[in-house]
Design an enzyme around this catalytic site. Sequence first.
Site, PDB file in Angstrom:
ATOM      1  N   GLU A 102      -2.880   8.267   1.330  1.00 51.43           N
ATOM      2  CA  GLU A 102      -3.934   7.737   0.457  1.00 51.43           C
ATOM      3  C   GLU A 102      -3.736   6.269   0.100  1.00 51.43           C
ATOM      4  O   GLU A 102      -4.691   5.539  -0.156  1.00 51.43           O
ATOM      5  CB  GLU A 102      -4.038   8.567  -0.824  1.00 51.43           C
ATOM      6  CG  GLU A 102      -4.612   9.973  -0.625  1.00 51.43           C
ATOM      7  CD  GLU A 102      -3.559  11.010  -0.294  1.00 51.43           C
ATOM      8  OE1 GLU A 102      -2.397  10.624  -0.017  1.00 51.43           O
ATOM      9  OE2 GLU A 102      -3.879  12.208  -0.316  1.00 51.43           O
TER      10      GLU A 102
ATOM     11  N   LYS B 243     -13.505  19.220 -10.590  1.00 51.69           N
ATOM     12  CA  LYS B 243     -14.097  20.076  -9.563  1.00 51.69           C
ATOM     13  C   LYS B 243     -15.388  20.748 -10.050  1.00 51.69           C
ATOM     14  O   LYS B 243     -16.364  20.835  -9.309  1.00 51.69           O
ATOM     15  CB  LYS B 243     -13.070  21.129  -9.145  1.00 51.69           C
ATOM     16  CG  LYS B 243     -13.484  21.906  -7.911  1.00 51.69           C
ATOM     17  CD  LYS B 243     -12.338  22.745  -7.380  1.00 51.69           C
ATOM     18  CE  LYS B 243     -12.858  23.801  -6.410  1.00 51.69           C
ATOM     19  NZ  LYS B 243     -12.546  23.499  -5.018  1.00 51.69           N
TER      20      LYS B 243
ATOM     21  N   MET C 235      12.897 -11.801   3.743  1.00 53.58           N
ATOM     22  CA  MET C 235      12.689 -12.653   2.571  1.00 53.58           C
ATOM     23  C   MET C 235      13.772 -12.422   1.520  1.00 53.58           C
ATOM     24  O   MET C 235      14.238 -13.362   0.867  1.00 53.58           O
ATOM     25  CB  MET C 235      11.296 -12.410   1.984  1.00 53.58           C
ATOM     26  CG  MET C 235      10.947 -13.327   0.842  1.00 53.58           C
ATOM     27  SD  MET C 235      11.103 -15.068   1.303  1.00 53.58           S
ATOM     28  CE  MET C 235       9.431 -15.427   1.835  1.00 53.58           C
TER      29      MET C 235
ATOM     30  N   PHE D 264      -2.340  23.159 -11.626  1.00 48.27           N
ATOM     31  CA  PHE D 264      -1.861  22.762 -10.306  1.00 48.27           C
ATOM     32  C   PHE D 264      -2.570  21.475  -9.866  1.00 48.27           C
ATOM     33  O   PHE D 264      -3.777  21.374  -9.909  1.00 48.27           O
ATOM     34  CB  PHE D 264      -2.127  23.881  -9.290  1.00 48.27           C
ATOM     35  CG  PHE D 264      -1.702  23.513  -7.894  1.00 48.27           C
ATOM     36  CD1 PHE D 264      -0.366  23.243  -7.604  1.00 48.27           C
ATOM     37  CD2 PHE D 264      -2.642  23.395  -6.883  1.00 48.27           C
ATOM     38  CE1 PHE D 264       0.018  22.877  -6.326  1.00 48.27           C
ATOM     39  CE2 PHE D 264      -2.260  23.023  -5.598  1.00 48.27           C
ATOM     40  CZ  PHE D 264      -0.926  22.761  -5.319  1.00 48.27           C
ATOM     41  N   GLN D 265      -1.792  20.503  -9.460  1.00 47.44           N
ATOM     42  CA  GLN D 265      -2.279  19.191  -9.014  1.00 47.44           C
ATOM     43  C   GLN D 265      -3.122  18.479 -10.075  1.00 47.44           C
ATOM     44  O   GLN D 265      -4.064  17.769  -9.754  1.00 47.44           O
ATOM     45  CB  GLN D 265      -3.037  19.315  -7.685  1.00 47.44           C
ATOM     46  CG  GLN D 265      -2.086  19.737  -6.567  1.00 47.44           C
ATOM     47  CD  GLN D 265      -2.647  19.570  -5.176  1.00 47.44           C
ATOM     48  OE1 GLN D 265      -3.853  19.661  -4.971  1.00 47.44           O
ATOM     49  NE2 GLN D 265      -1.763  19.316  -4.220  1.00 47.44           N
TER      50      GLN D 265
HETATM   51  C1  LIG Z   1       6.653  -2.091  -1.584  1.00 54.62           C
HETATM   52  C2  LIG Z   1       7.606  -3.217  -1.681  1.00 54.62           C
HETATM   53  N1  LIG Z   1       8.921  -2.994  -1.840  1.00 54.62           N
HETATM   54  C3  LIG Z   1       9.795  -4.027  -1.917  1.00 54.62           C
HETATM   55  C4  LIG Z   1       9.358  -5.311  -1.859  1.00 54.62           C
HETATM   56  C5  LIG Z   1      10.347  -6.476  -1.984  1.00 54.62           C
HETATM   57  N2  LIG Z   1      10.346  -7.262  -0.736  1.00 54.62           N
HETATM   58  C6  LIG Z   1       9.643  -8.406  -0.618  1.00 54.62           C
HETATM   59  S1  LIG Z   1       9.763  -9.086   0.890  1.00 54.62           S
HETATM   60  C7  LIG Z   1      10.806  -7.882   1.419  1.00 54.62           C
HETATM   61  C8  LIG Z   1      11.350  -7.895   2.814  1.00 54.62           C
HETATM   62  C9  LIG Z   1      10.322  -7.563   3.826  1.00 54.62           C
HETATM   63  O1  LIG Z   1      10.968  -7.358   5.053  1.00 54.62           O
HETATM   64  P1  LIG Z   1      10.156  -7.445   6.387  1.00 54.62           P
HETATM   65  O2  LIG Z   1       8.936  -6.618   6.310  1.00 54.62           O
HETATM   66  O3  LIG Z   1      11.073  -7.149   7.520  1.00 54.62           O
HETATM   67  O4  LIG Z   1       9.648  -8.930   6.419  1.00 54.62           O
HETATM   68  P2  LIG Z   1      10.457 -10.290   6.697  1.00 54.62           P
HETATM   69  O5  LIG Z   1      10.669 -10.923   5.369  1.00 54.62           O
HETATM   70  O6  LIG Z   1      11.729  -9.940   7.381  1.00 54.62           O
HETATM   71  O7  LIG Z   1       9.511 -11.061   7.529  1.00 54.62           O
HETATM   72  C10 LIG Z   1      11.056  -6.975   0.400  1.00 54.62           C
HETATM   73  C11 LIG Z   1      11.957  -5.823   0.501  1.00 54.62           C
HETATM   74  C12 LIG Z   1       7.970  -5.499  -1.731  1.00 54.62           C
HETATM   75  N3  LIG Z   1       7.418  -6.713  -1.707  1.00 54.62           N
HETATM   76  N4  LIG Z   1       7.122  -4.455  -1.614  1.00 54.62           N
END
Ligand SMILES: Cc1ncc(C[n+]2csc(CCOP(=O)(O)OP(=O)(O)O)c2C)c(N)n1
Lengths: 161, 563
Positions: free
Chosen positions: B50, B162, B477, B112-113
């Site tokens: 979702e 519902k 990042m 439920f749910q």
């Molecule tokens: C749902 C979620 N969890 C954690 C983060 C924190 N976060 C920001 S950038 C990142 C790394 C992303 O890694 P990747 O998709 O491999 O991208 P890259 O930076 O290596 O290009 C994380 C963990 C986030 N932005 N969103």
Amino acid sequence: MSENKHVLSILVDNQPGVLSRIVGLFSGRGYNIESLCVAETVEPHTSRLTIVTIADIVAIEQISKQLNKLINVIKVNELTGEDFVQREMALIKIKAKPEYRAEILRIVDIFRCKVVDVGPEHYTVEVTGDEGKLKAIIDILKPMGIKEIARTGSIALFRES
Amino acid sequence: MKQLTGAQILMKTLIDEGVETIFGYPGGAVIDIYDELVKTKIKHILVRHEQAAVHAADAYSRAKGKTGVCLVTSGPGATNTVTGIASAYMDSIPMVVITGQVPTQLIGNDAFQEVDIVGITRPCTKHNYLVKSTDDLAQIIKEAFYIAASGRPGPVLIDIPKNVANGLATYKAPKEIKMRSYNPTYKPNMKQLQKVVDLIRDAKRPMVFAGGGAILSGASKELTQFVKKTKMPITTSLMGLGVYPGDDPLSLGMLGMHGTYRANMSTGKCDLMIAIGVRFDDRVTGKTDVFASQAKIVHIDIDPTSIRKNVPVTIPIVGDCNETLIHLNKLIMDADLGNLTQKRKTWLDQIADWKSTTPLAYKQTKNVIKPQYVVEKIYELTKGDAIITTEVGQNQMWAAQYYHFKKPNHFITSGGLGVMGFGLPAAIGAQIACPNKTVIDIAGDGSIQMNIQELATAVQFNLPVKIAILNNRYLGMVRQWQELFYDKRYASTEMVHAPDFVKLAEAFGAEGLRATKPEEVETVLKKGLASKKTVIMEFIVDREESVYPMVPAGAAITDMLLV
Ligand SMILES: Cc1ncc(C[n+]2csc(CCOP(=O)(O)OP(=O)(O)O)c2C)c(N)n1
Ligand SMILES: [Mg+2]
């Protein structure tokens, strides 16, 4: 920036959840609520909330705007700095030992309050006034032993010229 | 009069609202609604989670300029939408999310749910409703669509028990929406606008800073005219990319933590900043006390709370960006601004100098693919005309920096919330909105795994979306922050195990391609872009490449770390 007390008078559409939206806005954005009062107005489906909050001038502008942004909020007035009347009511249950009974009644008289419940060991006093008056009477009664206290929080309206 | 069920009323109202596509996932609480949906012409996109339905509806809305619609069941179906809703809320995307709910008589019983989704989403929706009676349904739906798309847009959730969906009511066409408590201001204050003209005339180093609000109000054309006429350089926020052609000489590129040198430096030196549809997010301003400290700031926004929230403003203007610019352009036409070419020369020369001495740059290598190079190639091969969605992290920033967006609504990213897992479902939504466009998700290896199941959706609906994974085998990042600010302690950022993305694509019935050397990049891209199928293109990139410029969090925006 210095923080001050602000009184907000908020007219809302009486929809389910509106109070929760307002309270949630305060907690979610880190604003505080000193007191909150809410009840219906004479207009149908309309309620008035009076909220007292402590904030600096930048924050109070944001608070007002954020409240206005809520879909069910009709109008927000910040009363501080304007000419307005403000009242709060308190019920004070006080230990009434024989040696204090006369003194308590005298104080009640001076503050123009009412005794609304009497028992062998207590008086319950109803007091209405602005914040200063409530503080004053509470301070005076405290040494005699306040058992319980219930306060409504402030309500306020503009004065009309 | 004929009685209709709630589900029938819902369909009728949705069709009247012009809904053509719904992204969703069924369940017990919405089975009656699905039973009616299947009888209509509305297209239902069955996602695999979702959260993806909401991101897809978000991107669909941006690409199509219409309100996105989702339909999910109660309980877990509803809670799975929360991340998507929060992202759409932060990016002000118009959307209506319909959730099923347990029957009214069971609400509050921990049925439920059952989950209080109205309570859960109160702080991340523009508004929400629990429908208590079938009689109220039509009016609430109309109101929800009105609120979602008007003023500062946003997601609106409607929770339908519902028994409201299968209960009967006499259908009455909903009334026109007039609300005493909700009246957005579209028309700007004309006196304020006149002052803006004076400021523009007197400014020595003016600049424009435009954001997502300008795109949302459809102000791109008026804004372009305004910029060309006043010869002001223009920067944008991440959300504003494409509102003004990124390849135009007056474009400064993006502002902020990973903004261009010239954009960030300009904010430090400008004496007038005209901010349009932005909210001065901390990723844009850096340290607010020193942000644009020499400048008078004019702030145009439809949402009064955006104004003076983060930075002080000289001239606040509450109004619709497009409408305000129409008026402003008229005033400018009649005003004598003097010889602008001459007036702007020193300032524009300074900017040109910043651009030539400190351009966006990376060090090309022979043997290892640079992620920036991949984005540059994508830009080249698609002639800057593709719809680009992104995941979050370095991939997102390189997409923003190296793809020079020429048109609005071509860069679709989770800006405010920064949701990893956004890009693939967003690409699906955008592709459905624009079947003839090239749609590419520029992805990271970490993020893509957060909603990878949506490959099945893309394949099922024959969507030729392209996924370009910049695979650095890191949560890049975060690794970059650890490298710069945590002594290179790469705590839990190395993706020690990842799937074989090529085989994974094939397993889903998509196509998988991989490039490991710079000379393979173009071939893989050409092959992938030419395919009519859903394609994953995996690029094995330099593992420890970082995004520059970078402004450390909380530092002045002009204090950049450079390559
Ligand atoms: C749902 C979620 N969890 C954690 C983060 C924190 N976060 C920001 S950038 C990142 C790394 C992303 O890694 P990747 O998709 O491999 O991208 P890259 O930076 O290596 O290009 C994380 C963990 C986030 N932005 N969103
Ligand atoms: Mg990565």
